[in-house]
Motif scaffolding. Structure first.
Motif, short mmCIF file in Angstrom:
data_model
loop_
_atom_site.label_atom_id
_atom_site.label_comp_id
_atom_site.label_asym_id
_atom_site.label_seq_id
_atom_site.Cartn_x
_atom_site.Cartn_y
_atom_site.Cartn_z
N THR A 557 5.79 -4.39 -2.97
CA THR A 557 5.58 -4.25 -4.47
C THR A 557 4.20 -4.84 -4.88
O THR A 557 3.37 -4.24 -5.65
N THR A 558 3.72 -5.79 -4.07
CA THR A 558 2.30 -6.31 -4.47
C THR A 558 1.29 -5.17 -3.92
O THR A 558 0.29 -5.02 -4.45
N VAL A 559 1.61 -4.69 -2.51
CA VAL A 559 0.66 -3.49 -2.24
C VAL A 559 0.70 -2.43 -3.39
O VAL A 559 -0.28 -1.64 -3.48
N ALA A 560 2.09 -2.21 -3.77
CA ALA A 560 2.21 -1.18 -4.81
C ALA A 560 1.26 -1.33 -6.14
O ALA A 560 0.77 -0.40 -6.73
N LEU A 561 1.28 -2.62 -6.60
CA LEU A 561 0.31 -2.98 -7.59
C LEU A 561 -1.21 -2.61 -7.57
O LEU A 561 -1.70 -2.24 -8.00
#
Length: 923
Positions: A557-561
């Motif tokens: 999810t951090t990469v998605a952000l």
């Protein structure tokens, strides 16, 4: 009409000259026509007697004077030409106020709204009203632009005559205090005088509240007919003054708080309108008004109802008239928009009016209440901090901007507003930008109040009117919001397609609102997946998760952000995107650069410490269409991190302030630090430009060929001369690619000269106007805890305790030495130095001893500092056990006018020493 007939209507008037006939009267020599009587009225700045000859040459056949003039036309001599002019005008217009049902409404706030409500009621009752007020002059289908809230006496008489001729049976006037004091109502009489409220305003004209009040009460004492009715709001603390002014006339009292002749026994308000019940001498009646909201509008409804009752209007017509109000231009006027946002435009331009509007919206707003406002120029200055204080007290977000600055400096006006504000608001001199900023920030749960200009469709800049409508700008802001399309995000995140729409991207479930996309970030101390349901319950329209159920299921999810942030950054466009890193000075340089860029356009910059793997994407998501530049700070907690951050930011200019010994404990070597910092160049692309210190060949070997360097003696940007002032500020001459630029630098320290050179290098890379940019640099101030100067208990303190490493320590000590050669230095630990920590602190102590400063050391390495200090032949170091002990030592060993430096890494929070020190002296 013959002059002798006019003389009969004037007290103690004398006719000098022939008794000729006149058909009109004017007080402006440029308006003279045939058979005109020219009134020589003394104004605030000019005396009409000076224009008598000009008026005669223009065709005036007689004069109205206060002193006889040497002219060849007849003159009527009176004690007060302003008063007499209105009486003459009314006579020449065949006394129109005697043929109409006349209502005058005065008060600081509420006049316009009350007049609109009453207009609706009178229309329902068949009274065919004319309305003369702030928004316009209108009646029976005719509308005229308003020059003043209350026209001049001559214009008023003619206007009333025209409306009466057009079939109007009644007239409702907003009567301003200026109009009453200038006798604009002379010759006009009222059947009903109404008072709404009295608060501070117009002190630029009346000078004191007593003069302002005295002017308001003239409507009741001098202008209201002897058999007229005074309608008075007794909820206002000044109501007795108006009751007294009414004398023996009939009084009808009004209240929404307690029993009165007309009072509201119960009421409620929502964003969909107000409802309530009114008790009156004619009986009880209910009202429902979908076009108005707020308690103060309940008061306006009550006042309008009482006026109507005094006029003999039926309760049925009153109820119907209230219900049919669609809204009042610029008076908590809703801006209906496709984004579902609650936006209101309001004319409130006093502290009391602003407070009333915010108080009305507060209980109706489930989310945050945001206020956008400014203060008018060339008007009462004392209300500016009061409005700032009211906005901060009753708003969750404050956006301070310009109103009608007129001939004043808009920034000076804003500065006065800020005197009443403690916490940092959004500040921008461009009203359009401030409105857009608030609208872009809002969610459907929030409410935005755009206050001050209301119905006005212009902004006065200097002496010119420029088209500007808060309503239209707010609508445009809604349309320009960069919302997020679900299908587009599906492509970005490589997930199955969905057709949802999202207004914002958030990572904190507590701040989620309807329409948001919640990203469940997994951090070191928490897992955002635990708060997915919280975000859903708050109305979030979707979620990004790596486990469980969500709108988008991704691996990280951090990469998605980051991917979503890059998507947003790309649609922002190919505008200058500056990425900044460095071992020290990057935050200060970011702030200085933002200050310079602000003089050239609208800039978006990293706030606080949002410079890591979540902070940088969140900063990018704050980009708005109106931003012209972006400045993104990038921190480094290990190799590969800056490379990771640049793939989302995609900078057009990459800056390294310096490469020093910070983070040795994290990276392990200076070579590792160099490699990590130079990762900022990786995503520049072929058109990108690198900015770095000229003297650092290590960076030069890794930087792309498109580059601008800076330094003290050498570089594309370098210092040619500088003068240091007694307080450490300086005048610096720079050479920028061969062009001479001077900067009045308000920041203290030699290192700030280098930081400013770095910023000039960035400006030159952007091909900006360097002279304008330099003016912005001159306004730059040290960020909080990064070299800011404060006075604490009479001592001068340089607070530089946000971060520390050997290089930044020496820079701070050098800057401090420029303003004080012998003072007290409070030293805390330099963190993240690993095995080099003991030696670094020992060397620091020795260096301070050589400078001759006294030392209070605190932290795990205080003994190392003390040993080094002793080696440098310094006196003994005082070692503080904790913050309170350090405060006690400062109290004992320093005196008024002494200088103190606080310097340490952020983890020691040395600023607490000052808080404890001040607390120990609090009464």
């Amino acid at each position: 009409m013959h002059l002798s007939e006019l003389v009969k209507r004037l007290d103690s008037a004398q006719l000098h000259g022939a008794d000729i006939d006149v058909s009109s009267i004017v007080m402006d020599s440029r308006q003279v026509v045939a058979d005109t009587l020219f009134a020589c009225v003394r104004g605030d700045t000019v005396d009409g007697h000076q224009f008598a000859e000009k008026a005669i040459k223009g065709g005036a056949v007689a004069l109205l004077v206060e002193r006889l003039l040497e002219v060849d036309v007849p003159q009527i001599c009176v004690a007060d030409t302003a008063d007499a002019a209105g009486i003459v005008a009314s006579a020449l217009a065949d006394n129109p106020s005697g043929k109409l049902e006349m209502v005058g409404i005065t008060g600081t706030n509420g006049k316009t709204t009350t007049s609109y409500i009453l207009e609706s009621i009178l229309s329902r009752a068949g009274r065919v009203p004319a309305v003369i007020g702030t928004v316009n002059y209108r009646g029976n289908g005719k509308t005229i632009d308003a020059d003043f809230t209350t026209p001049t006496s001559i214009a008023l008489a003619n206007l009333l005559a025209d409306f009466q001729a057009d079939g109007c049976r009644s007239a409702v006037l907003e009567v301003s205090s200026a109009a009453l004091s200038q006798k604009r109502t002379a010759g006009t009489s009222f059947n009903i005088a109404a008072f709404s409220n009295f608060t501070q305003d117009h002190l630029d004209y009346h000078q004191t509240m007593e003069e302002y009040l005295a002017a308001k009460t003239l409507l009741f004492s001098d202008v209201l007919k002897d058999d007229g009715i005074a309608v008075i709001n007794t909820d206002d603390s000044y109501s007795d003054s108006f009751r007294k002014a009414a004398g023996q006339r009939q009084v009808l009292t009004v209240s929404i708080k307690e029993k009165a002749d007309v009072w509201v026994s119960q009421h409620s308000s929502t964003l969909k309108g107000v409802t309530g019940t009114i008790q009156s001498p004619k009986g009880e009646f209910g009202f429902a008004c979908p076009g108005l909201i707020g308690n103060f509008n309940v008061a306006n409804i009550a006042l309008a109802s009482a006026i109507a009752i005094a006029m003999g209007i039926s309760l049925e017509a009153i109820t119907q008239g209230i219900a049919s109000i669609a809204g009042v231009p610029g008076r908590l006027q809703p801006v209906v928009n496709s984004k579902g946002l609650n936006i209101f435009v309001d004319y409130s331009h006093t502290a009391d009016a602003l407070e009333n509007a915010l108080r009305s919206l507060r209980p109706l707003t489930p989310g945050r209440l945001l206020s956008v406002f400014g203060c008018g120029g060339d008007r009462d200055k004392s209300k500016r901090p009061l409005m700032g204080a009211a906005a901060q007290k009753f708003s969750d977000g404050v956006y301070i901007t310009s109103d009608n600055p007129r001939t004043e400096d808009p920034e000076e006006i804003i500065s006065m507003i800020l005197d009443g504000v403690e916490e940092g608001p959004f500040v921008h001199v461009d009203r359009k930008v401030a409105i857009h900023a608030a609208v872009c920030e809002a969610t459907p749960r929030d409410a935005i109040l755009i206050a001050g200009k209301g119905h006005e469709d212009y902004q006065i800049l200097g002496t010119q009117k420029t088209p500007f409508s808060d309503f239209e700008v707010a609508l445009d802001a809604c349309q320009s919001r960069l919302d997020f399309d679900g299908k587009a995000l599906s492509e970005v995140l490589e997930t199955p397609e969905n057709d949802k729409q999202f207004s914002r991207v958030v990572i904190d479930g507590r701040t989620a609102a309807p329409g948001d996309l919640y990203v469940a970030i997994k951090g070191e101390r928490f897992d955002g997946h635990q708060f997915v349901q919280q975000a859903r319950d708050a109305g979030a329209n979707g979620s990004v998760v790596s486990k469980g159920e969500g709108t988008y299921l991704v691996e990280d999810t951090t990469v998605a952000l980051g991917k979503i942030a890059r998507f947003h950054r790309r649609r922002w466009g190919n505008k200058p995107m500056v990425a900044i890193t460095g071992s020290s000075g990057k935050t200060t340089t970011k702030s200085i650069l933002a200050s310079g860029l602000a003089a050239c356009g609208n800039v978006h910059a990293t706030v606080g410490s949002l410079n890591n793997e979540t902070g940088v994407p969140l900063t990018l998501l704050g980009l708005r269409p109106f931003h012209d530049f972006a400045v993104i700070e990038m921190g480094m907690r290990g190799l590969g991190q800056i490379s990771y951050l640049t793939q989302w930011a995609e900078p057009t200019i990459s800056v390294i302030t310096n490469v020093g010994r910070a983070h040795l404990g994290v990276v392990g070597s200076e070579e590792g630090i160099l490699k990590g910092k130079c990762e900022i160049f990786e995503r520049l692309g072929t058109s990108g430009i690198a900015v770095f210190p000229h003297a650092d060949d290590r960076i030069a070997a890794r930087a792309p060929q498109k580059r601008v360097t800076f330094g003290i003696e050498e570089g594309d940007v370098h210092v040619t001369n500088q003068t240091v002032n007694g307080d450490g500020t300086r005048t610096v001459q720079y050479s920028v690619l061969g062009k001479a630029i001077e900067v009045e630098l308000q920041l203290v320290g030699h290192h700030q000269v280098i930081n400013a050179a770095c910023c000039l290098a960035v400006a030159s890379a952007m091909n900006l106007d360097l002279a304008g940019f330099a003016k912005g640099l001159a306004k730059a101030k040290a960020p909080r805890l990064r070299g800011e100067i404060a006075t604490v208990l009479g001592r001068k303190v340089m607070i530089d305790c946000y971060n520390a490493n050997p290089d930044s320590m020496r820079a701070s000590l050098q800057a401090f030495g420029e303003i004080s050669k012998s003072a007290t230095v409070v030293i805390g630990d330099m963190l993240e130095l690993g095995e080099a920590s003991n030696h670094a602190h020992h060397s620091l102590g020795r260096h301070i001893a050589e400078l001759g400063h006294r030392v209070i050391a605190m932290g795990a390495f205080a003994e190392d500092v003390a040993e080094g200090y002793a080696k440098g032949n310094g006196q003994s170091v005082q070692i503080a056990r904790d913050h309170q002990h350090a405060a006690d030592l400062l109290d004992k060993t320093t005196s008024s006018e002494d200088w103190i430096l606080l310097k340490a890494s952020r983890g020691l929070a040395l600023e607490k020493i000052l808080l404890m020190w001040k607390a120990s002296h609090a009464v």
